[in-house]
Motif scaffolding. Structure first.
Motif, PDB file in Angstrom:
ATOM      1  N   ALA A 371       0.837  -1.201   0.000  1.00 43.58           N
ATOM      2  CA  ALA A 371       0.000   0.000   0.000  1.00 43.58           C
ATOM      3  C   ALA A 371       0.872   1.252   0.000  1.00 43.58           C
ATOM      4  N   GLY A 372       2.030   1.164   0.645  1.00 49.80           N
ATOM      5  CA  GLY A 372       2.954   2.300   0.696  1.00 49.80           C
ATOM      6  C   GLY A 372       3.521   2.676  -0.664  1.00 49.80           C
ATOM      7  N   THR A 373       3.413   1.775  -1.654  1.00 51.23           N
ATOM      8  CA  THR A 373       3.962   2.079  -2.976  1.00 51.23           C
ATOM      9  C   THR A 373       2.876   2.573  -3.941  1.00 51.23           C
ATOM     10  N   SER A 374       1.681   2.892  -3.405  1.00 49.54           N
ATOM     11  CA  SER A 374       0.574   3.332  -4.269  1.00 49.54           C
ATOM     12  C   SER A 374       0.899   4.636  -4.989  1.00 49.54           C
ATOM     13  N   SER A 375       0.566   4.687  -6.262  1.00 50.70           N
ATOM     14  CA  SER A 375       0.716   5.929  -7.013  1.00 50.70           C
ATOM     15  C   SER A 375      -0.482   6.821  -6.733  1.00 50.70           C
ATOM     16  N   GLY A 376      -0.252   8.112  -6.702  1.00 51.09           N
ATOM     17  CA  GLY A 376      -1.378   9.044  -6.580  1.00 51.09           C
ATOM     18  C   GLY A 376      -2.108   9.125  -7.910  1.00 51.09           C
ATOM     19  N   PHE A 377      -3.311   9.683  -7.871  1.00 47.17           N
ATOM     20  CA  PHE A 377      -4.075   9.787  -9.111  1.00 47.17           C
ATOM     21  C   PHE A 377      -5.107  10.890  -8.944  1.00 47.17           C
ATOM     22  N   THR A 378      -5.267  11.706  -9.962  1.00 48.97           N
ATOM     23  CA  THR A 378      -6.297  12.736  -9.907  1.00 48.97           C
ATOM     24  C   THR A 378      -7.486  12.277 -10.739  1.00 48.97           C
ATOM     25  N   TRP A 379      -8.646  12.228 -10.104  1.00 50.80           N
ATOM     26  CA  TRP A 379      -9.856  11.835 -10.827  1.00 50.80           C
ATOM     27  C   TRP A 379     -10.521  13.069 -11.411  1.00 50.80           C
ATOM     28  N   GLY A 380     -11.186  12.887 -12.532  1.00 48.32           N
ATOM     29  CA  GLY A 380     -11.875  14.005 -13.178  1.00 48.32           C
ATOM     30  C   GLY A 380     -13.339  14.065 -12.775  1.00 48.32           C
ATOM     31  N   PRO A 381     -14.043  15.072 -13.292  1.00 49.04           N
ATOM     32  CA  PRO A 381     -15.441  15.260 -12.902  1.00 49.04           C
ATOM     33  C   PRO A 381     -16.418  14.354 -13.653  1.00 49.04           C
ATOM     34  N   ASN A 382     -15.939  13.510 -14.530  1.00 52.43           N
ATOM     35  CA  ASN A 382     -16.886  12.642 -15.256  1.00 52.43           C
ATOM     36  C   ASN A 382     -16.299  11.245 -15.458  1.00 52.43           C
ATOM     37  N   VAL A 383     -15.789  10.684 -14.368  1.00 50.88           N
ATOM     38  CA  VAL A 383     -15.197   9.350 -14.441  1.00 50.88           C
ATOM     39  C   VAL A 383     -16.204   8.338 -14.975  1.00 50.88           C
ATOM     40  N   ASN A 384     -17.494   8.537 -14.620  1.00 50.27           N
ATOM     41  CA  ASN A 384     -18.503   7.580 -15.090  1.00 50.27           C
ATOM     42  C   ASN A 384     -18.559   7.527 -16.612  1.00 50.27           C
ATOM     43  N   VAL A 385     -18.377   8.681 -17.268  1.00 51.80           N
ATOM     44  CA  VAL A 385     -18.404   8.721 -18.739  1.00 51.80           C
ATOM     45  C   VAL A 385     -17.202   7.953 -19.298  1.00 51.80           C
ATOM     46  N   THR A 386     -16.032   8.212 -18.728  1.00 51.30           N
ATOM     47  CA  THR A 386     -14.828   7.519 -19.178  1.00 51.30           C
ATOM     48  C   THR A 386     -14.985   6.011 -18.982  1.00 51.30           C
ATOM     49  N   TYR A 387     -15.562   5.630 -17.840  1.00 50.28           N
ATOM     50  CA  TYR A 387     -15.737   4.213 -17.531  1.00 50.28           C
ATOM     51  C   TYR A 387     -16.713   3.558 -18.509  1.00 50.28           C
ATOM     52  N   THR A 388     -17.792   4.252 -18.833  1.00 53.81           N
ATOM     53  CA  THR A 388     -18.741   3.695 -19.793  1.00 53.81           C
ATOM     54  C   THR A 388     -18.077   3.547 -21.158  1.00 53.81           C
ATOM     55  N   ALA A 389     -17.286   4.581 -21.529  1.00 58.54           N
ATOM     56  CA  ALA A 389     -16.582   4.524 -22.810  1.00 58.54           C
ATOM     57  C   ALA A 389     -15.609   3.351 -22.819  1.00 58.54           C
ATOM     58  N   TYR A 390     -14.980   3.096 -21.674  1.00 57.42           N
ATOM     59  CA  TYR A 390     -14.061   1.952 -21.573  1.00 57.42           C
ATOM     60  C   TYR A 390     -14.796   0.660 -21.879  1.00 57.42           C
ATOM     61  N   LYS A 391     -15.953   0.484 -21.217  1.00 54.43           N
ATOM     62  CA  LYS A 391     -16.696  -0.773 -21.398  1.00 54.43           C
ATOM     63  C   LYS A 391     -17.092  -0.944 -22.858  1.00 54.43           C
ATOM     64  N   ASN A 392     -17.578   0.138 -23.494  1.00 51.67           N
ATOM     65  CA  ASN A 392     -18.011   0.034 -24.892  1.00 51.67           C
ATOM     66  C   ASN A 392     -16.838  -0.214 -25.825  1.00 51.67           C
ATOM     67  N   ALA A 393     -15.827   0.672 -25.734  1.00 49.11           N
ATOM     68  CA  ALA A 393     -14.730   0.610 -26.705  1.00 49.11           C
ATOM     69  C   ALA A 393     -13.902  -0.657 -26.528  1.00 49.11           C
ATOM     70  N   MET A 394     -13.579  -1.015 -25.276  1.00 52.11           N
ATOM     71  CA  MET A 394     -12.778  -2.214 -25.042  1.00 52.11           C
ATOM     72  C   MET A 394     -13.562  -3.469 -25.418  1.00 52.11           C
ATOM     73  N   GLY A 395     -14.853  -3.466 -25.051  1.00 49.44           N
ATOM     74  CA  GLY A 395     -15.689  -4.621 -25.382  1.00 49.44           C
ATOM     75  C   GLY A 395     -15.747  -4.831 -26.889  1.00 49.44           C
ATOM     76  N   GLU A 396     -15.905  -3.719 -27.625  1.00 49.52           N
ATOM     77  CA  GLU A 396     -15.942  -3.799 -29.085  1.00 49.52           C
ATOM     78  C   GLU A 396     -14.630  -4.342 -29.637  1.00 49.52           C
TER      79      GLU A 396
END
Lengths: 428, 297
Positions: A371-396
């Motif tokens: 856990a001490g080696t975790s990278s930081g990450f900044t989330w955006g205001p529309n992660v749900n959109v990116t996630y949906t796009a991931y499911k569609n584009a990767m699935g395709e």
């Protein structure tokens, strides 16, 4: 005749009045203790909250169990718009920016600022969104790790991969020795999992540059990860069926999948999905891109947030801090709800391994180190959109047998378009 | 012409082949319907079988091999959060039972009025209803939520019941049914005998419309029982959840915790039992009334 219609209307009205009698029970009492409503999904969290209620007769927290997921974010926003959200809610890290930019969550830095040193900086940054405000108190985190079947690794003479090159080679070796088995799968259904892998590779999807957002879902690190998995899928070294399906559960059960790139909470999932394999699993750090600089990403993790519409923000914040930093409360969260605490001291205090991993007594010592080696990450205001796009584009891409890298371009475009449509300034 | 006719008469006798062709064609719909039945019933059979499996068996044994823990599963389901499941079932029964009853009553009265009285705006109202049939209920859930919160009714039993009571489709059906099953003569005769309009409605028209109203009741009951979006948006307190929503919270506990698959599967099975029971009991009633509702010469 008109009169009769009126009579009928009266009859209907009477029916409604009768109905009113049976609805709306249990509205809050006028005086007495402060009552806080709390939406959460962690299993048995009501039992943990009972401890607070026993010690704090003046502030009563009422848990309402909700279903986890993107739908809950929508429901929170709708209830905020309707003017009656709960006082407190369990919110995933990646949903915080969405809720903050929709004015759903309160800035509680006034009361919660002092909790900062109880958490690792990478975790705390995610609840401040890199600014001065504090929008939630971290609850649990999900540092990623590699899980594998010790018995099958031994049977096929495999060694635990420490780098991604070794992981690929191990996957190939396994296929050669046992053509019906896989070392793992690439899941087009689990964007959170992919985001964790990207964090490990040093990717950064969102960043704030002055007043503008910078979006780089298709940055070099992400392309590296997608390209790596494309190669493995193309040569058939790993499976490409999604996770968390009955088929996948079956594969974990019968040893078709002998490894799982997952997070610290995996033992609980394995116990539920593959009960018969108890004691046969072991945990190791993630395979690395650069063994000299070990890193990991986070898959999952959530916080306790206070809503902007709550009239009892101070009391609510006090509860949120108690729930996630008080030793007794965190202990209960770990043992009763089965979460991996975000508070640093609590991570180190875990002595016994999970019941599903009796053969790995130092499970949590190792986990805290990882856990001490975790990278930081900044989330955006529309992660749900990116996630949906991931499911569609990767699935395709997967069903077409195509390269995964072009899917990232689609994810990037979907994310940027949505942000622009919602009035965010997106810089180049 | 007559020669042809005669010839025809002579030729027609061997109808055997034609009849066999007809019966072969007649079997086709049966086969199609049977396929449809299998398609619809197989998932139910799966749920039935899966509900008998323990957590360990669910993902490791063959799909249709029956497990041994049905009783244990039901026991565990009943014990989940101190009997929360039964509370959800009771809530569903309340929403669906009361909602469908009121909906049938409202539809019956409105349908009768639209079918039997001529008044200004009747066509307009009816057309508006038809338009309402075309709007899916899901689309209305969020506006309804905002309205309900404005009048302080969100997160109450009423917030789910009220929108369920008004069913454009039910009214539409009741109107058609009233027009077909309540003869104008009967209404006129009753009027001549001095019966009030309310009496005509209550003692003559509604009894004749019962089979249609039973249909409306069944449709509404099933659609409220299965409704997800409306209660999902309206309700915050899990003690008021209907069973659909309750099962969903058991399924989605976050990816760090395994879904309670066995309990959800068993719960789904238990939750369709009332629907099946309702259909079996009301179906009989339905058929009898279709016959007895006709005007006797």
């Amino acid at each position: 005749m008109r009169l009769d219609i009126a009579k009928k209307a009266a009859a209907v009205g009477l029916g409604l009045a009768l109905l009113a009698g049976c609805g709306g029970g249990g509205e809050q009492a006028a005086d007495g203790p402060v009552e806080l409503s709390f939406w959460a999904w962690a299993p048995e969290i009501d039992k943990v909250v009972d401890k607070w209620n026993a010690d704090h007769p003046d502030v009563k927290v009422v848990v309402s169990k909700q279903a986890q997921g993107d739908d809950l974010v929508t429901k929170l926003m709708t209830s905020a718009k309707g003017g009656n959200p709960p006082d407190l809610a369990q919110v995933e890290f990646q949903a915080l920016p969405t809720l903050v930019s929709n004015d759903v969550l309160a800035d509680v830095s006034e009361w919660a600022g002092s909790a900062k040193d109880k958490f690792a900086p990478g975790i705390w940054d995610q609840v401040t969104l890199g600014g001065a405000g504090v929008y939630a108190v971290p609850q649990d985190s999900g540092p990623m790790m590699f899980y594998y079947r010790t018995d099958l690794f031994q049977q096929y003479g495999l060694t635990v991969p420490t780098t991604w090159d070794e992981y690929a080679q191990t996957a190939r070796d396994l296929r050669a020795k046992a053509p019906d088995k896989f070392l793992g799968t690439f899941s087009a259904n689990d964007p959170g999992w992919f985001a964790g892998l990207v964090q490990q590779a040093g990717g950064s999807w969102w960043s704030v540059d002055g007043d503008a957002w910078k979006v780089s879902v298709d940055d070099a690190a992400t392309k590296k990860v997608a390209g790596y998995w494309s190669g493995l899928i193309a040569e058939g070294a790993i499976d490409k069926a999604p996770m968390y399906t009955p088929e996948w559960n079956k594969a974990l059960n019968d040893g078709t999948q002998i490894g799982w790139l997952s997070a610290v909470w995996a033992p609980g999932v394995l116990k539920g999905n593959a009960e018969g394999t108890a004691g046969k699993w072991a945990m190791a750090p993630m395979p690395q891109w650069d063994p000299a600089k070990p890193r990991t990403g986070n898959w999952g993790g959530s916080t306790t947030a206070v809503t902007a519409a709550s009239k009892k923000q101070k009391a609510a914040t006090e509860f949120a801090i108690w729930l996630n930093t008080d030793p007794a409360a965190v202990e209960a969260l770990v043992t009763v709800s089965g979460i991996y605490p975000a508070a640093t001291s609590a991570q180190e205090a875990q002595a016994k391994p999970p019941a599903f991993f009796p053969n790995q007594p130092d499970f949590y010592t190792q986990a805290a180190k990882i856990a001490g080696t975790s990278s930081g990450f900044t989330w955006g205001p529309n992660v749900n959109v990116t996630y949906t796009a991931y499911k569609n584009a990767m699935g395709e891409a997967i069903s077409a047998g195509a390269d995964l890298v072009p899917a990232l371009t689609k994810m990037q475009a979907a994310t940027v378009d949505d942000m622009k449509a919602n009035g965010f300034t997106v810089g180049g | 012409m007559s020669a042809v006719l005669v010839e025809d008469r002579v030729v027609t006798p061997p109808p055997v082949r034609r009849r066999s062709l007809v019966s072969a064609l007649g079997a086709l719909p049966t086969v199609v319907l049977l396929l449809g039945a299998v398609y619809c019933l197989f998932p139910v059979a799966w749920v039935l079988v899966a509900a008998t499996k323990s957590t360990g068996e669910l993902f490791s044994t063959t799909t249709l091999s029956v497990g041994s823990s049905l009783v244990a599963n039901i026991g565990e389901l009943a014990g989940y959060r101190d009997g929360m499941f039964w509370r959800w079932m009771a809530n569903s029964a309340l929403y669906a039972g009361v909602g469908a009853l009121l909906s049938a009553a409202l539809s019956g009265v409105t349908g009768y009025a639209l079918a039997k009285y001529t008044f200004r705006g009747r066509t307009l109202i009816f057309n508006a209803l038809i338009a309402g049939v075309l709007v899916p209920a899901v689309v209305l859930a969020i506006p309804q939520y905002l309205l309900m919160s404005k009048i302080g009714l969100s997160d109450t039993y009423l917030s789910v019941l009220l929108p369920s009571v008004v069913s454009p489709y039910g009214i539409y059906l009741a109107r058609i049914y009233a027009a077909a099953s309540v003869p104008e003569d009967v209404v006129e005769a009753a009027r001549t005998d001095g019966a009030s309009e309310v009496r005509i409605l209550g003692s003559i028209a509604l009894p004749m419309m019962v089979p249609g109203l039973v249909t409306v009741f069944l449709f509404q009951f099933v659609s409220i029982w299965n409704n997800f979006m409306l209660p999902y948006i309206m309700l915050a307190d899990d003690g008021k959840f209907p069973v659909t929503l309750g099962l969903y919270t058991m399924l989605k506990q976050g990816n760090s915790v395994p879904a309670l698959y066995t309990l959800v599967v068993t719960g789904s099975l238990v939750s369709v039992l009332p629907l099946i029971a309702l259909f079996l009991t009301l179906q009989r009633y339905w058929r009898i009334d279709l016959l007895s509702g006709a005007v006797k010469a």
